[in-house]
Scaffold this motif. Structure first.
Motif, PDB file in Angstrom:
ATOM      1  N   ARG A 225     -13.865  33.396 -19.789  1.00 51.45           N
ATOM      2  CA  ARG A 225     -15.232  33.864 -20.010  1.00 51.45           C
ATOM      3  C   ARG A 225     -16.208  32.717 -20.272  1.00 51.45           C
ATOM      4  NH1 ARG A 225     -16.284  39.291 -21.251  1.00 51.45           N
ATOM      5  NH2 ARG A 225     -18.429  38.549 -21.355  1.00 51.45           N
ATOM      6  N   LEU A 226     -15.735  31.680 -20.982  1.00 47.87           N
ATOM      7  CA  LEU A 226     -16.620  30.580 -21.349  1.00 47.87           C
ATOM      8  C   LEU A 226     -16.367  29.321 -20.528  1.00 47.87           C
ATOM      9  CD1 LEU A 226     -16.636  31.041 -25.233  1.00 47.87           C
ATOM     10  CD2 LEU A 226     -18.162  32.018 -23.526  1.00 47.87           C
ATOM     11  N   ASN A 227     -15.468  29.446 -19.531  1.00 45.07           N
ATOM     12  CA  ASN A 227     -15.202  28.339 -18.611  1.00 45.07           C
ATOM     13  C   ASN A 227     -14.717  27.086 -19.344  1.00 45.07           C
ATOM     14  OD1 ASN A 227     -15.026  27.335 -15.987  1.00 45.07           O
ATOM     15  ND2 ASN A 227     -17.051  26.394 -16.080  1.00 45.07           N
ATOM     16  N   TYR A 228     -13.804  27.276 -20.303  1.00 42.57           N
ATOM     17  CA  TYR A 228     -13.246  26.161 -21.053  1.00 42.57           C
ATOM     18  C   TYR A 228     -12.017  25.608 -20.344  1.00 42.57           C
ATOM     19  CZ  TYR A 228     -15.921  27.341 -25.300  1.00 42.57           C
ATOM     20  OH  TYR A 228     -16.904  27.578 -26.216  1.00 42.57           O
ATOM     21  N   THR A 229     -11.865  24.297 -20.343  1.00 43.13           N
ATOM     22  CA  THR A 229     -10.587  23.704 -19.960  1.00 43.13           C
ATOM     23  C   THR A 229      -9.632  23.906 -21.132  1.00 43.13           C
ATOM     24  OG1 THR A 229     -11.133  21.548 -20.923  1.00 43.13           O
ATOM     25  CG2 THR A 229     -11.766  21.922 -18.613  1.00 43.13           C
ATOM     26  N   GLN A 230      -8.341  23.692 -20.896  1.00 44.46           N
ATOM     27  CA  GLN A 230      -7.384  23.860 -21.986  1.00 44.46           C
ATOM     28  C   GLN A 230      -7.614  22.835 -23.089  1.00 44.46           C
ATOM     29  OE1 GLN A 230      -3.311  24.111 -20.700  1.00 44.46           O
ATOM     30  NE2 GLN A 230      -3.611  26.117 -19.765  1.00 44.46           N
ATOM     31  N   GLU A 231      -8.091  21.659 -22.726  1.00 45.57           N
ATOM     32  CA  GLU A 231      -8.372  20.640 -23.732  1.00 45.57           C
ATOM     33  C   GLU A 231      -9.534  21.066 -24.636  1.00 45.57           C
ATOM     34  OE1 GLU A 231      -9.270  15.827 -24.074  1.00 45.57           O
ATOM     35  OE2 GLU A 231      -8.853  16.744 -22.116  1.00 45.57           O
ATOM     36  N   VAL A 232     -10.607  21.576 -24.020  1.00 51.32           N
ATOM     37  CA  VAL A 232     -11.755  22.053 -24.798  1.00 51.32           C
ATOM     38  C   VAL A 232     -11.351  23.260 -25.634  1.00 51.32           C
ATOM     39  CG1 VAL A 232     -14.041  23.118 -24.650  1.00 51.32           C
ATOM     40  CG2 VAL A 232     -13.475  21.162 -23.196  1.00 51.32           C
ATOM     41  N   LEU A 233     -10.587  24.165 -25.031  1.00 58.51           N
ATOM     42  CA  LEU A 233     -10.124  25.352 -25.730  1.00 58.51           C
ATOM     43  C   LEU A 233      -9.327  24.970 -26.974  1.00 58.51           C
ATOM     44  CD1 LEU A 233      -9.685  28.417 -25.906  1.00 58.51           C
ATOM     45  CD2 LEU A 233      -7.743  28.140 -24.349  1.00 58.51           C
ATOM     46  N   ALA A 234      -8.425  23.998 -26.812  1.00 62.71           N
ATOM     47  CA  ALA A 234      -7.601  23.549 -27.939  1.00 62.71           C
ATOM     48  C   ALA A 234      -8.476  23.020 -29.074  1.00 62.71           C
ATOM     49  CB  ALA A 234      -6.626  22.472 -27.471  1.00 62.71           C
ATOM     50  N   GLN A 235      -9.511  22.281 -28.731  1.00 64.85           N
ATOM     51  CA  GLN A 235     -10.425  21.759 -29.745  1.00 64.85           C
ATOM     52  C   GLN A 235     -11.155  22.896 -30.458  1.00 64.85           C
ATOM     53  OE1 GLN A 235     -12.927  19.116 -27.491  1.00 64.85           O
ATOM     54  NE2 GLN A 235     -11.438  17.443 -27.490  1.00 64.85           N
ATOM     55  N   ARG A 236     -11.558  23.913 -29.705  1.00 65.75           N
ATOM     56  CA  ARG A 236     -12.321  25.024 -30.282  1.00 65.75           C
ATOM     57  C   ARG A 236     -11.486  25.842 -31.265  1.00 65.75           C
ATOM     58  NH1 ARG A 236     -17.750  24.372 -29.236  1.00 65.75           N
ATOM     59  NH2 ARG A 236     -18.211  26.577 -29.035  1.00 65.75           N
ATOM     60  N   VAL A 237     -10.187  26.013 -30.969  1.00 60.66           N
ATOM     61  CA  VAL A 237      -9.350  26.854 -31.832  1.00 60.66           C
ATOM     62  C   VAL A 237      -8.532  26.050 -32.824  1.00 60.66           C
ATOM     63  CG1 VAL A 237      -9.245  28.686 -30.109  1.00 60.66           C
ATOM     64  CG2 VAL A 237      -7.444  26.954 -30.155  1.00 60.66           C
ATOM     65  N   GLY A 238      -8.694  24.716 -32.813  1.00 63.45           N
ATOM     66  CA  GLY A 238      -8.015  23.882 -33.800  1.00 63.45           C
ATOM     67  C   GLY A 238      -6.524  23.747 -33.585  1.00 63.45           C
ATOM     68  N   LYS A 239      -6.099  23.762 -32.328  1.00 65.33           N
ATOM     69  CA  LYS A 239      -4.684  23.588 -31.995  1.00 65.33           C
ATOM     70  C   LYS A 239      -4.545  22.389 -31.071  1.00 65.33           C
ATOM     71  CE  LYS A 239      -3.331  27.531 -33.932  1.00 65.33           C
ATOM     72  NZ  LYS A 239      -2.384  27.596 -35.070  1.00 65.33           N
ATOM     73  N   SER A 240      -3.311  21.914 -30.906  1.00 65.08           N
ATOM     74  CA  SER A 240      -3.096  20.831 -29.954  1.00 65.08           C
ATOM     75  C   SER A 240      -3.122  21.392 -28.538  1.00 65.08           C
ATOM     76  CB  SER A 240      -1.747  20.147 -30.205  1.00 65.08           C
ATOM     77  OG  SER A 240      -0.683  20.978 -29.788  1.00 65.08           O
ATOM     78  N   ARG A 241      -3.455  20.549 -27.571  1.00 64.76           N
ATOM     79  CA  ARG A 241      -3.491  21.006 -26.178  1.00 64.76           C
ATOM     80  C   ARG A 241      -2.103  21.458 -25.735  1.00 64.76           C
ATOM     81  NH1 ARG A 241      -2.103  19.333 -21.540  1.00 64.76           N
ATOM     82  NH2 ARG A 241      -1.472  17.275 -22.283  1.00 64.76           N
ATOM     83  N   VAL A 242      -1.075  20.761 -26.190  1.00 63.75           N
ATOM     84  CA  VAL A 242       0.302  21.129 -25.829  1.00 63.75           C
ATOM     85  C   VAL A 242       0.632  22.527 -26.333  1.00 63.75           C
ATOM     86  CG1 VAL A 242       2.734  20.553 -26.171  1.00 63.75           C
ATOM     87  CG2 VAL A 242       1.078  18.735 -25.782  1.00 63.75           C
ATOM     88  N   TYR A 243       0.231  22.813 -27.569  1.00 65.28           N
ATOM     89  CA  TYR A 243       0.490  24.133 -28.147  1.00 65.28           C
ATOM     90  C   TYR A 243      -0.193  25.220 -27.318  1.00 65.28           C
ATOM     91  CZ  TYR A 243       0.312  28.056 -31.427  1.00 65.28           C
ATOM     92  OH  TYR A 243       0.428  29.298 -31.997  1.00 65.28           O
ATOM     93  N   VAL A 244      -1.474  25.010 -26.998  1.00 70.86           N
ATOM     94  CA  VAL A 244      -2.236  26.000 -26.233  1.00 70.86           C
ATOM     95  C   VAL A 244      -1.627  26.199 -24.848  1.00 70.86           C
ATOM     96  CG1 VAL A 244      -4.462  26.461 -25.124  1.00 70.86           C
ATOM     97  CG2 VAL A 244      -4.385  25.654 -27.488  1.00 70.86           C
ATOM     98  N   THR A 245      -1.268  25.090 -24.195  1.00 69.99           N
ATOM     99  CA  THR A 245      -0.675  25.163 -22.858  1.00 69.99           C
ATOM    100  C   THR A 245       0.617  25.963 -22.889  1.00 69.99           C
ATOM    101  OG1 THR A 245      -1.637  23.044 -22.201  1.00 69.99           O
ATOM    102  CG2 THR A 245       0.250  23.833 -20.927  1.00 69.99           C
ATOM    103  N   ASN A 246       1.478  25.658 -23.848  1.00 74.70           N
ATOM    104  CA  ASN A 246       2.786  26.312 -23.917  1.00 74.70           C
ATOM    105  C   ASN A 246       2.671  27.799 -24.237  1.00 74.70           C
ATOM    106  OD1 ASN A 246       4.340  24.068 -23.265  1.00 74.70           O
ATOM    107  ND2 ASN A 246       4.448  23.361 -25.361  1.00 74.70           N
ATOM    108  N   ILE A 247       1.777  28.142 -25.151  1.00 82.96           N
ATOM    109  CA  ILE A 247       1.681  29.562 -25.511  1.00 82.96           C
ATOM    110  C   ILE A 247       1.041  30.366 -24.381  1.00 82.96           C
ATOM    111  CG2 ILE A 247      -0.575  29.567 -26.685  1.00 82.96           C
ATOM    112  CD1 ILE A 247       0.817  31.335 -28.836  1.00 82.96           C
ATOM    113  N   MET A 248       0.111  29.760 -23.636  1.00 83.79           N
ATOM    114  CA  MET A 248      -0.507  30.477 -22.521  1.00 83.79           C
ATOM    115  C   MET A 248       0.468  30.681 -21.368  1.00 83.79           C
ATOM    116  SD  MET A 248      -4.406  28.939 -22.496  1.00 83.79           S
ATOM    117  CE  MET A 248      -4.924  29.925 -21.074  1.00 83.79           C
ATOM    118  N   ARG A 249       1.473  29.833 -21.275  1.00 85.70           N
ATOM    119  CA  ARG A 249       2.484  29.994 -20.224  1.00 85.70           C
ATOM    120  C   ARG A 249       3.269  31.290 -20.404  1.00 85.70           C
ATOM    121  NH1 ARG A 249       6.612  25.771 -20.007  1.00 85.70           N
ATOM    122  NH2 ARG A 249       7.006  26.432 -17.872  1.00 85.70           N
ATOM    123  N   LEU A 250       3.304  31.817 -21.638  1.00 81.71           N
ATOM    124  CA  LEU A 250       4.037  33.062 -21.885  1.00 81.71           C
ATOM    125  C   LEU A 250       3.456  34.226 -21.093  1.00 81.71           C
ATOM    126  CD1 LEU A 250       4.493  32.809 -25.767  1.00 81.71           C
ATOM    127  CD2 LEU A 250       6.167  32.237 -23.995  1.00 81.71           C
TER     128      LEU A 250
END
Length: 296
Positions: free
Chosen positions: A149-174
């Motif tokens: 919806r907000l056109n975020y990359t995973q890196e930007v998304l990780a910064q917005r939610v206070g998680k590491s990019r690796v964490y966000v990438t791995n959980i989204m793979r589910l």
């Protein structure tokens, strides 16, 4: 103030709430901070859930307990709402609203605030993630929705939610898992550790068959990893029998989960060893900083 919380807010929300969103929201609701709104008694029938609410499952027993308290004492902490085309939408406090409906209340104390759709979306996710109210699939879906919806990359998304990019990438793979497997996780039949290896299996029928086998036979995470590896390497055969391995001590699993939440990466406790996964030197430095191992 922790570094994690500082990273968890975007500029728009930080301008409204400051560095610690949860504390600021509670201060606003308790009247400790003037947020430009006042407490009103709003008809419950005029209020709708946040359309961006990522949490799909609410604990009915906990809601009923809260409803009992509301019947006796009322709602002490106002919910946050915004005006919409028809009535109001909840920004924060959906559990209190749901419990008030169960308690047959007609009105609920609320503070009206002016929020954009983007802010509504972010605050819904941040509130739930910081309170750890989401199951992993709800969290993954929320991240994907926010990114789309907000056109975020995973890196930007990780910064917005206070998680590491690796964490966000791995959980989204589910979210690549077939729906029947996702439902097994939601129903708590399988853990994230059990289904994570199945993401690599391209044939959905095979993945579902393995997931059902894991549940019925009580296979360990290590056994699932071995099966997934055999499938990906083309070594598995129809009549292959995989013996259930001894399940890990639940206390160790609990500690693993605590450490993964703290370090935002995979952690394994086994044979008197702790193994922490990192993906790069930057990721290693991030983990060392969290552990307090980097000298000033």
């Amino acid at each position: 103030m922790s570094t994690e919380k500082k990273k968890g807010l975007g500029r728009g929300l930080e301008a409204i709430f400051g560095e610690d969103m949860m504390e600021a929201i509670e201060d606003i609701q308790q009247g400790k901070v003037d947020a430009g709104g006042k407490t009103n008694e709003i008809a419950i029938s005029e209020i709708r859930p946040n359309p961006y609410q990522p949490r799909k499952i609410f604990d009915e027993a906990a809601l009923n307990d809260l409803a009992d308290s509301i019947r006796e004492h009322g709602v002490f902490t106002p919910i946050l709402i915004r005006k919409s085309m028809q009535g109001y939408e909840i920004i924060a406090g959906e559990r209190r609203w749901r419990a008030s409906k169960i308690a047959k209340k007609d009105r609920i104390p609320a503070i009206i605030m002016d929020f954009t759709d983007a802010q509504m979306m972010e605050i819904s996710i941040l509130e739930n993630v910081q309170r750890e109210d989401l199951n992993p699939l709800e969290e993954a879906s929320a991240y994907q929705h926010l990114a789309e919806r907000l056109n975020y990359t995973q890196e930007v998304l990780a910064q917005r939610v206070g998680k590491s990019r690796v964490y966000v990438t791995n959980i989204m793979r589910l979210l690549k898992l077939p729906q029947p497997i996702q439902k097994m996780v939601t129903d708590k039949k399988l853990s994230i550790g059990h289904v994570r290896p199945l993401v690599t299996i391209e044939d959905e029928d095979v993945a579902i068959e393995i997931a059902e086998k894991v549940y019925k036979e009580g296979l360990s995470v290590r056994a699932v990893e071995a099966i997934a590896k055999d499938v990906s390497e083309g070594n598995i055969k129809k009549k292959t029998k995989v013996k259930p391995l001894k399940e890990k001590d639940p206390n160790l699993v609990y500690v693993e989960n605590l450490m993964e939440l703290k370090l935002q990466t995979y952690v394994t406790l086994d044979k008197n060893e702790i193994r922490i996964k990192y993906t790069s030197n930057d990721d290693l430095n991030r983990i060392l900083e969290l552990l307090g191992c980097i000298e000033e």
